[in-house]
Design a protein around this motif. Structure first.
Motif, PDB file in Angstrom:
ATOM      1  N   LYS A   6       0.688  -1.439  -0.023  1.00 31.14           N
ATOM      2  CA  LYS A   6       0.134  -0.035  -0.028  1.00 31.14           C
ATOM      3  C   LYS A   6       0.990   1.094   0.109  1.00 31.14           C
ATOM      4  CE  LYS A   6      -3.877   2.350   0.161  1.00 31.14           C
ATOM      5  NZ  LYS A   6      -4.767   2.264   1.208  1.00 31.14           N
ATOM      6  N   GLU A  62      -6.430   1.388  -6.292  1.00 31.61           N
ATOM      7  CA  GLU A  62      -6.678   0.333  -4.858  1.00 31.61           C
ATOM      8  C   GLU A  62      -8.181  -0.485  -5.315  1.00 31.61           C
ATOM      9  OE1 GLU A  62      -6.897   0.610  -0.301  1.00 31.61           O
ATOM     10  OE2 GLU A  62      -7.577   2.256  -1.252  1.00 31.61           O
ATOM     11  N   GLU A  87      -4.763   4.878  -3.538  1.00 30.53           N
ATOM     12  CA  GLU A  87      -6.180   5.279  -3.876  1.00 30.53           C
ATOM     13  C   GLU A  87      -5.972   6.115  -5.333  1.00 30.53           C
ATOM     14  OE1 GLU A  87      -7.646   7.588  -0.839  1.00 30.53           O
ATOM     15  OE2 GLU A  87      -8.092   5.599   0.549  1.00 30.53           O
TER      16      GLU A  87
END
Length: 273
Positions: A6, A62, A87
């Motif tokens: 991430k 994502e 994102e």
């Protein structure tokens, strides 16, 4: 499902290859041992990998990460290739990106064939002389793939077909149609003729013949030259060509965008019997 990492910010150094380099810098990333390109959208990436491009890393939006199309794309990727997830609003902060379809891939550039390798296996080739707009280059490749062109050879001042925009506009066909560059400063018209190609330049000249003239389609091997968007084909190229041709037009229009002209030309001259 392949493990992911991430990313919260484009300032994360682990994704520098996506964020810190423009395409010209990526071209020289591993100099003198080749460069890198960024491919966008699953279809383009899939065709790049099929062409032999070696992936270095992926950056995935994502919400797209768990989609079937992205997971299928990642399923055969080596475990040492990192997959970063962020994102969409993070990815879109990268200068020049407005991500569509959820995924970017950084890949090592595959090797290109030689000019002679392309000519040996071709009857219809396109020559891009200083076509500098990546969108036009991509559109020409897409038309070439669809309409029967065997290969494309570019001068070094043309836009790189592996540039992200060119590859995206081409729908990945830059990884399907064989292509390469002429050597800088080479007399490529002479080289084409020596290999048995008749050379036709697309140019608005008084001695131009119609694209529909049967003599063009009668040529066993044909090289079709398209010029730069601003000034067209160089005069010395036109003078050395076997034919100069134009697309017949109406309503006082004298020319088309080079990408549109290429599609019309390929349809007329590259039809398979």
């Amino acid at each position: 499902m392949k493990d992911m990492i991430k990313i919260e910010s484009i300032d994360d150094s682990r994704v520098d290859i996506f964020t810190k380099y423009n395409e010209a810098q990526l071209y020289h990333y591993y100099e003198p041992n080749g460069g890198v390109f960024i491919a966008e959208t699953p279809e383009v990436i899939k065709r790049a990998l099929a062409r032999g491009a070696e992936p270095i890393a992926f950056l995935v939006e994502e919400k797209a990460y768990e989609s079937q199309v992205v997971q299928e794309l990642l399923s055969d990727i080596s475990d040492d290739v990192e997959v970063f997830v962020a994102e969409l609003n993070v990815i879109n902060k990268i200068t020049g990106f407005n991500l569509t379809r959820g995924v970017l891939a950084a890949c090592k550039r595959p090797s290109l064939p030689s000019v002679s390798e392309i000519l040996q296996t071709s009857k219809r080739v396109a020559v891009l002389e200083d076509v500098m707009n990546p969108t036009n280059v991509g559109a020409i490749f897409r038309s070439a793939a669809a309409l029967g062109v065997d290969g494309i050879i570019l001068t070094h001042d043309s836009a790189d077909p592996f540039y992200r925009r060119a590859a995206r506009v081409a729908m990945g066909t830059v990884f399907q149609v064989p292509w390469t560059y002429f050597d800088k400063g080479s007399d490529y018209v002479a080289a084409l003729k020596e290999d048995g190609f008749a050379v036709v330049s697309m140019a608005l000249k008084d001695n131009a013949i119609s694209l529909a003239e049967p003599v063009l389609k009668e040529q066993e091997r044909l090289a079709i030259v398209f010029g730069t968007e601003s000034t067209g084909i160089k005069q010395e190229t036109i003078d050395a060509s076997d034919f100069v041709t134009i697309i017949p037009m109406y309503h006082g229009v004298d020319s088309l965008n080079v990408a549109a002209a290429s599609a019309v030309t390929f349809w007329e001259l590259c039809k398979r019997e």
